[in-house]
Design an enzyme around this catalytic site. Structure first.
Site, PDB file in Angstrom:
ATOM      1  N   GLU A  80      -1.084   1.878  -4.831  1.00  0.00           N
ATOM      2  CA  GLU A  80      -1.301   1.512  -3.266  1.00  0.00           C
ATOM      3  C   GLU A  80       0.184   1.746  -2.565  1.00  0.00           C
ATOM      4  O   GLU A  80       0.416   0.911  -1.561  1.00  0.00           O
ATOM      5  CB  GLU A  80      -1.609  -0.115  -3.360  1.00  0.00           C
TER       6      GLU A  80
ATOM      7  N   ASP B 222       3.751  -1.003   0.306  1.00  0.00           N
ATOM      8  CA  ASP B 222       2.558  -0.950  -0.416  1.00  0.00           C
ATOM      9  C   ASP B 222       1.635  -2.447  -0.202  1.00  0.00           C
ATOM     10  O   ASP B 222       1.929  -2.894   0.745  1.00  0.00           O
ATOM     11  CB  ASP B 222       2.880  -1.167  -1.783  1.00  0.00           C
ATOM     12  N   ILE B 223       0.438  -2.222  -0.594  1.00  0.00           N
ATOM     13  CA  ILE B 223      -0.604  -3.136  -0.062  1.00  0.00           C
ATOM     14  C   ILE B 223      -0.222  -4.518  -1.006  1.00  0.00           C
ATOM     15  O   ILE B 223      -0.397  -4.399  -2.157  1.00  0.00           O
ATOM     16  CB  ILE B 223      -1.953  -2.670  -0.250  1.00  0.00           C
TER      17      ILE B 223
END
Lengths: 277, 508
Positions: B423, B379-380
């Site tokens: 995300e 994930d970001i």
């Protein structure tokens, strides 16, 4: 037809004209006539005597020697005692009376009963003789013919033409034809398919040999022949006699010639049974 | 026709044969009768001459004294006897009187002969007179007999004529009766009615055939067109007459690319001895007269008449161009729908639903093949802060950019890259051992960094970074997608715990 009959009249006239009176005159049974005719020419050559023969039947022959219109009677039967005493005679042969019929018939043998049946009319159909014919014709003989006498003696039947017949007499059928001579009888039988007749056996044989369509029946399984006539097994037979008046010397030479046996050969040749000297 | 045979022709035939047979029998019988009569007539005419001849020969023999001469007499007499007998048998004429007269004539004639031989000339003359009398009598009877025959012959001829007229009239009556009554009533009228019905029926079928929407035709056994429906013009632009005049046009208009397909179909389907219900189908393209290409659905089957004789091939061609276009459109839409169902709308990556199915499938596959399977979860970093600082639109843009990098990095067709939610992303790598997986993931992380997307609020770096958790192993019997997910999530957690923007590799 008229032209033809005229010619016949003429021929009869001519025959009458050529007959001669300077001769021995025979008359009577036509059965004996052929014998005399056969010997006539040889006799004339050797004896310078001519023979004149006519028929007419036994009774007519006898009548003619009585009234002197004939010298010798030809009698085709046995003579009665009276006749034997009254006339001079000579038996020259034995003959049978044959029963003849047209050749198209199948009759080979007849019993006496059948023969009587034909003549008394109890058998009348053509089918009885096994041929296709229009009429069954029974041929008898005239009462002056010796053949009839002999037949009557054998069958017991009598010609209805006879006089003084007993009421119970069995008669020959009334519509029976009555032949005069043998040739008369033979030509009737030969020309008509349904005919039955009684005739001289010797004449029947002679005509049959010439090709006439006639045949002889046996009687009771016996055919007439020299042998059966001689031994008597054939039942209907008769003597053939020459009869003349004892005082007629004109016939002396001829009778002597016959007695010499000069005629026997001719008698036998014609089918009769010669009796010899 | 069958009905008229039993009700008209057969009775007429039988009646005619009976009449002709009857006539034939009667005329044969009468002719036979006539022939017999003519023969008897001839006999009777000859009879007179024979009798004259007989008398003549008798008298001649008598005159000559020839005993053998009477053989002729006897022979003629026997002939006369037989002739009279035959006349009697043939014609049932009563000849008794005739024969009696003849018998008497013969009797007297022979008596005359007898008398002559005995020189009894008087008796002979009398006998001859009687002969003449019987002769005249016989002439009269012969004349009567001849008249009788003349009369009978006329009667027979008249009867024959009447029979002929009657038979002819009967036959003429039958002919006229048939011609003017029975045939019009039993044959012509039913035939007219039949023809009317046939015409009506034909028209009905023609209307049905002509109004058929599809292009239909019928080829006979020699491949000639027996019938072609007018609708061919609507479908191909060519008129029915153009096809009738040039049968090969049926093949000429087939699209060149489909000719071989058509030939194969013809060699298999346009044959006799195939069951009538065995319809064969093929699709091909046709070049219309105006040059347009259309699709045609061709259905054909053999046809047989009532007695089973092969009558050729019956064909129905349907223009399916529109249908094909609709189907193509439908396929495209389906494809799109499939894509929408499995794709994430923002990132254009597979969505979570697709990923879940792929994970289950690939785990099972890896179990069967024994290959290593790697699952990456990432994930970001501090993406919420980014959204807050730059807005959701910018956030969505970041997601798209990250997705593009991931897609480019894991570019094998067998690789599945999906947006797992928000995300978060997941990557499924087939046949990828742990070291290789780690290396690829690191490459992806570096590519993200290299994007250099500003992220002032990040506590890791001033640009956008990502944390990765990798799990790679050969799944065993106890392995499952959930377990792999849980392990990769654990690895991602460790990466985050250890300061983010990093990759953690764990064993299964």
């Amino acid at each position: 037809m008229r032209t033809i009959i005229f010619i016949l009249f003429l021929s009869i006239f001519l025959q009458a004209e050529i007959t001669s009176s300077n001769s021995i005159h025979f008359s009577g049974a036509t059965t004996i006539q052929p014998i005399i005719e056969k010997i006539a020419s040889s006799y004339q050559r050797t004896n310078k005597e001519s023979l004149y023969v006519e028929g007419g039947g036994t009774e007519a022959g006898l009548q003619k020697i009585i009234n002197k219109s004939s010298d010798i009677a030809m009698v085709a039967r046995s003579l009665s005692e009276e006749e034997k005493n009254r006339f001079a005679y000579m038996t020259i042969a034995i003959d049978a009376v044959a029963v003849i019929h047209h050749e198209s018939q199948v009759i080979k043998n007849l019993t006496k009963k059948e023969l009587i049946g034909f003549y008394d009319g109890s058998i009348r159909e053509c089918k009885n003789v096994g041929c296709e014919c229009l009429n069954l014709i029974i041929i008898s003989r005239k009462i002056n013919r010796a053949t009839l006498d002999v037949f009557e003696a054998y069958s017991g039947l009598k010609s209805p033409k006879r006089k003084n017949l007993p009421p119970d007499a069995k008669l020959i059928r009334a519509d029976a034809w009555e032949a005069e001579s043998n040739i008369n009888t033979l030509l009737w039988v030969a020309g008509l398919k349904g005919a039955i007749a009684i005739v001289s056996h010797a004449e029947a044989i002679r005509y049959e040999k010439m090709g006439y369509p006639i045949r002889t029946s046996a009687i009771e399984n016996v055919y007439p022949s020299t042998e059966t006539i001689k031994n008597g097994t054939y039942p209907i037979k008769r003597e053939l006699n020459l009869v003349w008046k004892k005082e007629n010397l004109k016939v002396k030479q001829f009778i002597g010639w016959v007695k010499s046996g000069a005629m026997d050969a001719s008698v036998s040749e014609l089918g009769f049974v010669a009796v010899g000297k | 026709m069958k009905r008229s045979f039993y009700t008209l022709w057969l009775p007429t035939l039988i009646t005619s044969i009976m009449i002709i047979s009857l006539f034939w029998t009667m005329q044969t019988f009468l002719h036979h009768n006539l022939a017999e009569m003519l023969q008897s007539h001839k006999r009777s005419q000859e009879l007179t001459a024979k009798i004259e001849k007989m008398v003549s020969s008798t008298l001649n023999a008598t005159f000559l004294g020839d005993e053998k001469g009477f053989l002729k007499t006897v022979e003629l007499s026997n002939q006369i006897h037989d002739d009279i007998l035959l006349i009697k048998k043939d014609n049932k004429y009563n000849t008794d009187s005739l024969f009696n007269s003849y018998e008497q004539l013969y009797k007297k004639l022979i008596s005359a002969v007898s008398y002559t031989t005995e020189n009894r000339l008087g008796d002979a003359r009398m006998a001859l007179e009687e002969v003449e009398s019987y002769s005249n009598d016989l002439q009269m009877q012969m004349s009567e007999l001849n008249n009788y025959f003349d009369q009978r012959e006329k009667e027979v001829e008249q009867t024959l004529f009447v029979i002929m007229i009657l038979s002819g009239s009967l036959l003429l009556f039958i002919a006229l009766f048939n011609g003017f009554y029975l045939i019009p009533r039993r044959v012509i009228r039913p035939l007219e009615e039949f023809a009317e019905a046939l015409k009506g029926s034909e028209e009905k079928y023609r209307i049905v055939a002509d109004w058929t929407y599809d292009w239909e035709y019928w080829l006979d056994v020699n491949k000639n067109i027996v019938f072609i429906s007018p609708s061919v013009q609507r479908v191909t632009g060519y008129t029915p007459n153009e096809f009738m005049q040039n049968t090969s046009l049926l093949i000429d208009i087939i699209h060149p690319d489909d000719v071989s397909k058509w030939s194969k179909h013809v060699s298999e389907a346009h044959l006799p001895n195939r069951p009538e219900e065995d319809a064969q189908e093929v699709e091909f393209r046709v070049v219309r007269k105006d040059g347009a290409v259309i699709f045609v659905d061709h259905i054909c089957r053999p046809v047989y008449n009532h007695d089973g004789t092969y009558m050729g091939v019956r064909v129905a061609n349907r223009d399916i161009t529109q249908k094909i276009a609709i189907l193509d459109e439908l396929k495209e839409k389906n494809r799109l729908l499939d894509t929408l169902a499995t794709t994430d709308g923002l990132s254009a990556l597979y969505n979570r639903r697709y990923f879940d199915e792929a994970l289950t499938r690939e785990v099972e596959y890896a179990k069967r093949t024994g290959n290593a399977l790697a699952l990456v979860m990432c994930d970001i970093d501090y993406f919420k802060l980014y959204n807050d600082a730059y807005g959701h639109q910018k956030g969505d843009k970041v997601i798209q950019q990250v997705a593009d990098v991931l897609k480019a990095t894991f570019s094998r067709t067998i690789d599945v890259v999906a947006r797992y939610g928000g995300e978060e992303f997941v990557i499924l790598l087939q046949a990828t051992p742990p070291a290789e997986a780690y290396k690829l993931v690191e490459l992806a992380r570096e590519n993200i960094v290299r994007l250099g997307i500003e992220h002032k609020e990040s506590k890791v770096a001033p640009f956008v970074t990502m944390s990765f958790g990798v799990v790679s192993c050969i799944p065993d019997l106890l392995s499952s997608g959930d377990r792999l997910l849980a392990q990769s999530d654990k690895a991602l957690y460790q990466s985050k715990e250890n300061g983010r923007n990093r990759t953690t590799l764990l064993e299964c």
